[in-house]
Scaffold this motif. Structure first.
Motif, PDB file in Angstrom:
ATOM      1  N   MET A   1       0.819  -1.192   0.000  1.00 40.98           N
ATOM      2  CA  MET A   1       0.000   0.000   0.000  1.00 40.98           C
ATOM      3  C   MET A   1       0.862   1.254   0.000  1.00 40.98           C
ATOM      4  O   MET A   1       0.464   2.248  -0.568  1.00 40.98           O
ATOM      5  CB  MET A   1      -0.940   0.003   1.199  1.00 40.98           C
ATOM      6  N   LYS A   2       2.004   1.172   0.617  1.00 43.82           N
ATOM      7  CA  LYS A   2       2.877   2.328   0.672  1.00 43.82           C
ATOM      8  C   LYS A   2       3.322   2.743  -0.733  1.00 43.82           C
ATOM      9  O   LYS A   2       3.388   3.926  -1.043  1.00 43.82           O
ATOM     10  CB  LYS A   2       4.083   2.032   1.549  1.00 43.82           C
ATOM     11  N   GLN A   3       3.606   1.764  -1.595  1.00 44.47           N
ATOM     12  CA  GLN A   3       4.029   2.040  -2.968  1.00 44.47           C
ATOM     13  C   GLN A   3       2.944   2.798  -3.735  1.00 44.47           C
ATOM     14  O   GLN A   3       3.240   3.602  -4.604  1.00 44.47           O
ATOM     15  CB  GLN A   3       4.357   0.731  -3.680  1.00 44.47           C
ATOM     16  N   LEU A   4       1.680   2.565  -3.391  1.00 42.09           N
ATOM     17  CA  LEU A   4       0.571   3.249  -4.045  1.00 42.09           C
ATOM     18  C   LEU A   4       0.256   4.597  -3.412  1.00 42.09           C
ATOM     19  O   LEU A   4      -0.560   5.350  -3.931  1.00 42.09           O
ATOM     20  CB  LEU A   4      -0.680   2.370  -3.994  1.00 42.09           C
ATOM     21  N   GLY A   5       0.851   4.896  -2.276  1.00 39.87           N
ATOM     22  CA  GLY A   5       0.571   6.157  -1.596  1.00 39.87           C
ATOM     23  C   GLY A   5      -0.753   6.139  -0.857  1.00 39.87           C
ATOM     24  O   GLY A   5      -1.354   7.183  -0.624  1.00 39.87           O
ATOM     25  N   LEU A   6      -1.226   4.942  -0.472  1.00 42.90           N
ATOM     26  CA  LEU A   6      -2.504   4.816   0.221  1.00 42.90           C
ATOM     27  C   LEU A   6      -2.320   4.929   1.721  1.00 42.90           C
ATOM     28  O   LEU A   6      -1.272   4.598   2.264  1.00 42.90           O
ATOM     29  CB  LEU A   6      -3.142   3.458  -0.104  1.00 42.90           C
ATOM     30  N   LYS A   7      -3.373   5.386   2.395  1.00 42.44           N
ATOM     31  CA  LYS A   7      -3.369   5.490   3.852  1.00 42.44           C
ATOM     32  C   LYS A   7      -4.463   4.593   4.414  1.00 42.44           C
ATOM     33  O   LYS A   7      -5.537   4.475   3.830  1.00 42.44           O
ATOM     34  CB  LYS A   7      -3.616   6.938   4.277  1.00 42.44           C
TER      35      LYS A   7
END
Length: 74
Positions: A1-7
């Motif tokens: 998820m971090k790679q996608l910039g999601l929180k």
């Protein structure tokens, strides 16, 4: 998820991150910047059976796909 910039959120989410039941979802997937994206047709199919407003989101996506704007081809 971090790679996608999601929180992460406890409620009010608008992104579902899932693992597929089988590999058919990879059939028309695209690899962009090292991230695999499901085909628009697969996304519509998933939204039509998803929770909450997913059905409405599927209808909106189908409208965009019908407009034949470049970049949305399966």
């Amino acid at each position: 998820m971090k790679q996608l910039g999601l929180k992460t959120a406890d409620r009010g989410t608008n992104v579902l991150v899932m693992r597929p039941h089988d590999d058919v979802v990879h059939a028309e997937a695209r690899l962009v910047g090292g991230i695999e994206y499901a085909s628009p047709a697969q996304v519509v199919a998933d939204l039509l059976t998803g929770p909450g407003r997913s059905t409405e989101e599927a209808e909106q996506l189908m409208t965009v796909l019908e407009s034949r704007e470049s970049g949305w081809e399966s």
